[in-house]
Motif scaffolding. Sequence first.
Motif, PDB file in Angstrom:
ATOM      1  N   PRO A 100       0.794  -1.232   0.000  1.00  0.00           N
ATOM      2  CA  PRO A 100       0.000   0.000   0.000  1.00  0.00           C
ATOM      3  C   PRO A 100       0.830   1.288   0.000  1.00  0.00           C
ATOM      4  CG  PRO A 100      -1.006  -1.614   1.446  1.00  0.00           C
ATOM      5  CD  PRO A 100       0.290  -2.209   0.994  1.00  0.00           C
ATOM      6  N   LEU A 101       1.848   1.362   0.860  1.00  0.00           N
ATOM      7  CA  LEU A 101       2.651   2.580   0.931  1.00  0.00           C
ATOM      8  C   LEU A 101       3.468   2.780  -0.340  1.00  0.00           C
ATOM      9  CD1 LEU A 101       3.696   5.040   2.413  1.00  0.00           C
ATOM     10  CD2 LEU A 101       5.392   3.579   3.559  1.00  0.00           C
ATOM     11  N   GLY A 102       4.145   1.746  -0.787  1.00  0.00           N
ATOM     12  CA  GLY A 102       4.953   1.845  -1.990  1.00  0.00           C
ATOM     13  C   GLY A 102       4.111   2.156  -3.210  1.00  0.00           C
ATOM     14  N   ALA A 103       2.958   1.499  -3.323  1.00  0.00           N
ATOM     15  CA  ALA A 103       2.066   1.745  -4.456  1.00  0.00           C
ATOM     16  C   ALA A 103       1.553   3.177  -4.442  1.00  0.00           C
ATOM     17  CB  ALA A 103       0.900   0.758  -4.420  1.00  0.00           C
ATOM     18  N   ALA A 104       1.212   3.668  -3.244  1.00  0.00           N
ATOM     19  CA  ALA A 104       0.716   5.039  -3.126  1.00  0.00           C
ATOM     20  C   ALA A 104       1.771   6.047  -3.560  1.00  0.00           C
ATOM     21  CB  ALA A 104       0.273   5.319  -1.694  1.00  0.00           C
ATOM     22  N   VAL A 105       3.019   5.795  -3.177  1.00  0.00           N
ATOM     23  CA  VAL A 105       4.109   6.698  -3.557  1.00  0.00           C
ATOM     24  C   VAL A 105       4.297   6.697  -5.069  1.00  0.00           C
ATOM     25  CG1 VAL A 105       6.611   7.066  -3.423  1.00  0.00           C
ATOM     26  CG2 VAL A 105       5.316   6.537  -1.351  1.00  0.00           C
ATOM     27  N   LEU A 106       4.276   5.503  -5.677  1.00  0.00           N
ATOM     28  CA  LEU A 106       4.434   5.409  -7.131  1.00  0.00           C
ATOM     29  C   LEU A 106       3.311   6.134  -7.870  1.00  0.00           C
ATOM     30  CD1 LEU A 106       5.589   1.780  -8.048  1.00  0.00           C
ATOM     31  CD2 LEU A 106       6.798   3.920  -8.450  1.00  0.00           C
ATOM     32  N   VAL A 107       2.082   5.864  -7.470  1.00  0.00           N
ATOM     33  CA  VAL A 107       0.936   6.482  -8.129  1.00  0.00           C
ATOM     34  C   VAL A 107       0.967   8.000  -7.942  1.00  0.00           C
ATOM     35  CG1 VAL A 107      -1.576   6.693  -8.124  1.00  0.00           C
ATOM     36  CG2 VAL A 107      -0.514   4.434  -8.002  1.00  0.00           C
ATOM     37  N   ALA A 108       1.297   8.436  -6.725  1.00  0.00           N
ATOM     38  CA  ALA A 108       1.358   9.873  -6.452  1.00  0.00           C
ATOM     39  C   ALA A 108       2.407  10.555  -7.322  1.00  0.00           C
ATOM     40  CB  ALA A 108       1.657  10.116  -4.973  1.00  0.00           C
ATOM     41  N   ALA A 109       3.542   9.885  -7.508  1.00  0.00           N
ATOM     42  CA  ALA A 109       4.603  10.459  -8.334  1.00  0.00           C
ATOM     43  C   ALA A 109       4.150  10.611  -9.777  1.00  0.00           C
ATOM     44  CB  ALA A 109       5.858   9.589  -8.253  1.00  0.00           C
ATOM     45  N   VAL A 110       3.494   9.566 -10.310  1.00  0.00           N
ATOM     46  CA  VAL A 110       3.028   9.621 -11.695  1.00  0.00           C
ATOM     47  C   VAL A 110       1.914  10.656 -11.853  1.00  0.00           C
ATOM     48  CG1 VAL A 110       1.951   8.317 -13.552  1.00  0.00           C
ATOM     49  CG2 VAL A 110       3.677   7.228 -12.123  1.00  0.00           C
ATOM     50  N   VAL A 111       0.990  10.685 -10.906  1.00  0.00           N
ATOM     51  CA  VAL A 111      -0.108  11.654 -10.966  1.00  0.00           C
ATOM     52  C   VAL A 111       0.428  13.076 -10.886  1.00  0.00           C
ATOM     53  CG1 VAL A 111      -2.090  12.562  -9.689  1.00  0.00           C
ATOM     54  CG2 VAL A 111      -1.889  10.108 -10.091  1.00  0.00           C
ATOM     55  N   THR A 112       1.403  13.306 -10.011  1.00  0.00           N
ATOM     56  CA  THR A 112       2.008  14.633  -9.902  1.00  0.00           C
ATOM     57  C   THR A 112       2.635  15.047 -11.223  1.00  0.00           C
ATOM     58  OG1 THR A 112       2.464  14.326  -7.539  1.00  0.00           O
ATOM     59  CG2 THR A 112       3.740  16.015  -8.686  1.00  0.00           C
ATOM     60  N   GLY A 113       3.328  14.108 -11.869  1.00  0.00           N
ATOM     61  CA  GLY A 113       3.919  14.402 -13.171  1.00  0.00           C
ATOM     62  C   GLY A 113       2.866  14.776 -14.206  1.00  0.00           C
ATOM     63  N   CYS A 114       1.744  14.037 -14.194  1.00  0.00           N
ATOM     64  CA  CYS A 114       0.657  14.336 -15.134  1.00  0.00           C
ATOM     65  C   CYS A 114       0.081  15.724 -14.891  1.00  0.00           C
ATOM     66  CB  CYS A 114      -0.452  13.296 -15.006  1.00  0.00           C
ATOM     67  SG  CYS A 114       0.008  11.639 -15.557  1.00  0.00           S
ATOM     68  N   LEU A 115      -0.112  16.074 -13.617  1.00  0.00           N
ATOM     69  CA  LEU A 115      -0.692  17.374 -13.294  1.00  0.00           C
ATOM     70  C   LEU A 115       0.269  18.512 -13.628  1.00  0.00           C
ATOM     71  CD1 LEU A 115      -2.464  16.555  -9.912  1.00  0.00           C
ATOM     72  CD2 LEU A 115      -3.463  16.710 -12.197  1.00  0.00           C
ATOM     73  N   LEU A 116       1.559  18.293 -13.399  1.00  0.00           N
ATOM     74  CA  LEU A 116       2.541  19.313 -13.759  1.00  0.00           C
ATOM     75  C   LEU A 116       2.562  19.562 -15.263  1.00  0.00           C
ATOM     76  CD1 LEU A 116       5.532  18.397 -11.411  1.00  0.00           C
ATOM     77  CD2 LEU A 116       4.009  20.374 -11.229  1.00  0.00           C
ATOM     78  N   LEU A 117       2.278  18.506 -16.021  1.00  0.00           N
ATOM     79  CA  LEU A 117       2.209  18.634 -17.484  1.00  0.00           C
ATOM     80  C   LEU A 117       0.820  19.074 -17.947  1.00  0.00           C
ATOM     81  CD1 LEU A 117       4.182  15.410 -18.494  1.00  0.00           C
ATOM     82  CD2 LEU A 117       4.972  17.786 -18.691  1.00  0.00           C
ATOM     83  N   ARG A 118      -0.046  19.373 -16.960  1.00  0.00           N
ATOM     84  CA  ARG A 118      -1.415  19.817 -17.250  1.00  0.00           C
ATOM     85  C   ARG A 118      -2.183  18.773 -18.049  1.00  0.00           C
ATOM     86  NH1 ARG A 118      -0.586  26.293 -18.677  1.00  0.00           N
ATOM     87  NH2 ARG A 118       0.426  26.824 -16.697  1.00  0.00           N
ATOM     88  N   ARG A 119      -2.086  17.543 -17.559  1.00  0.00           N
ATOM     89  CA  ARG A 119      -2.814  16.427 -18.171  1.00  0.00           C
ATOM     90  C   ARG A 119      -3.661  15.735 -17.108  1.00  0.00           C
ATOM     91  NH1 ARG A 119      -1.335  18.783 -21.898  1.00  0.00           N
ATOM     92  NH2 ARG A 119      -0.272  18.084 -23.798  1.00  0.00           N
ATOM     93  N   PRO A 120      -4.733  16.410 -16.628  1.00  0.00           N
ATOM     94  CA  PRO A 120      -5.566  15.819 -15.567  1.00  0.00           C
ATOM     95  C   PRO A 120      -6.213  14.502 -15.975  1.00  0.00           C
ATOM     96  CG  PRO A 120      -6.632  17.745 -16.513  1.00  0.00           C
ATOM     97  CD  PRO A 120      -5.234  17.730 -17.039  1.00  0.00           C
ATOM     98  N   ARG A 121      -6.593  14.399 -17.264  1.00  0.00           N
ATOM     99  CA  ARG A 121      -7.224  13.148 -17.700  1.00  0.00           C
ATOM    100  C   ARG A 121      -6.234  11.995 -17.631  1.00  0.00           C
ATOM    101  NH1 ARG A 121     -10.043  11.793 -23.347  1.00  0.00           N
ATOM    102  NH2 ARG A 121      -9.233  13.835 -23.888  1.00  0.00           N
ATOM    103  N   ALA A 122      -4.957  12.282 -17.913  1.00  0.00           N
ATOM    104  CA  ALA A 122      -3.930  11.253 -17.801  1.00  0.00           C
ATOM    105  C   ALA A 122      -3.801  10.782 -16.357  1.00  0.00           C
ATOM    106  CB  ALA A 122      -2.589  11.794 -18.299  1.00  0.00           C
ATOM    107  N   ALA A 123      -3.919  11.714 -15.414  1.00  0.00           N
ATOM    108  CA  ALA A 123      -3.846  11.354 -13.997  1.00  0.00           C
ATOM    109  C   ALA A 123      -4.990  10.425 -13.615  1.00  0.00           C
ATOM    110  CB  ALA A 123      -3.872  12.620 -13.137  1.00  0.00           C
ATOM    111  N   VAL A 124      -6.194  10.750 -14.102  1.00  0.00           N
ATOM    112  CA  VAL A 124      -7.355   9.896 -13.839  1.00  0.00           C
ATOM    113  C   VAL A 124      -7.147   8.520 -14.450  1.00  0.00           C
ATOM    114  CG1 VAL A 124      -9.818   9.581 -14.305  1.00  0.00           C
ATOM    115  CG2 VAL A 124      -8.948  11.841 -13.682  1.00  0.00           C
ATOM    116  N   LEU A 125      -6.593   8.507 -15.639  1.00  0.00           N
ATOM    117  CA  LEU A 125      -6.348   7.256 -16.355  1.00  0.00           C
ATOM    118  C   LEU A 125      -5.415   6.333 -15.569  1.00  0.00           C
ATOM    119  CD1 LEU A 125      -7.038   5.977 -19.123  1.00  0.00           C
ATOM    120  CD2 LEU A 125      -4.904   6.926 -19.976  1.00  0.00           C
ATOM    121  N   VAL A 126      -4.347   6.905 -15.024  1.00  0.00           N
ATOM    122  CA  VAL A 126      -3.371   6.122 -14.273  1.00  0.00           C
ATOM    123  C   VAL A 126      -4.000   5.536 -13.012  1.00  0.00           C
ATOM    124  CG1 VAL A 126      -1.278   6.292 -12.877  1.00  0.00           C
ATOM    125  CG2 VAL A 126      -1.341   7.321 -15.156  1.00  0.00           C
ATOM    126  N   VAL A 127      -4.705   6.379 -12.266  1.00  0.00           N
ATOM    127  CA  VAL A 127      -5.333   5.917 -11.022  1.00  0.00           C
ATOM    128  C   VAL A 127      -6.386   4.854 -11.304  1.00  0.00           C
ATOM    129  CG1 VAL A 127      -6.747   6.605  -9.045  1.00  0.00           C
ATOM    130  CG2 VAL A 127      -4.889   8.082  -9.817  1.00  0.00           C
TER     131      VAL A 127
END
Length: 211
Positions: free
Chosen positions: A66-93
Amino acid sequence: MLPPSPMRVWLGLTGALAALTVVVLGVRYAGQGRPGAVDTWVQSAAGGDRPRWRRLALATDFLGEPLGAAVLVAAVVTGCLLLRRPRAAVLVVAGAGLSVGATKLIKPLAGRTIHDGHLSYPSGHTAFLTALALMVALLVAGRLGLGRTGGALLVLGAALAAGAAMGWAQIALGAHYPTDALGGWCTALAVAPATAWLVDRTADTGRPERR
């Protein structure tokens, strides 16, 4: 968001074959609490009993906890949001979450156990890392405009590398049978592309028409 139509067809066929594999393996090992012949052969070659390999297996396994997975997902989602790709963040989650959720639904149906009755088929850890890698690869392929061949190689390569790494860790640690890992990998191959298609279709449906 997703790669061109020819690649979507390829992903659909791959997902269908993966789903069939999940069902076949689930039926084959339903209710069993022991390794099959293939499992025994693969387990003997996993090499997890060596201290350095065990440390690597534990580190890889952490990525599915759970902790490791949360960190990985958070990192990818943060990258998507920084690139202004909210739909990509939803897609990953959604892709990673639904893949893991599918394994949790299948486990009691298959009823395969390991170590004092713990449900083992299919591997949720393997499904998670495979789905996450697959989703990221899909986004990269779509963003770079890769064709069917290039996109397919990227997506399949990422899914294969992630699934092999986590599958090996689960086998080496004795947490899953090899066929459990294969089932988890196939679950992600079946669920993640379908999730990507659904998210894209839902987003397109909700987009106002241009006149």
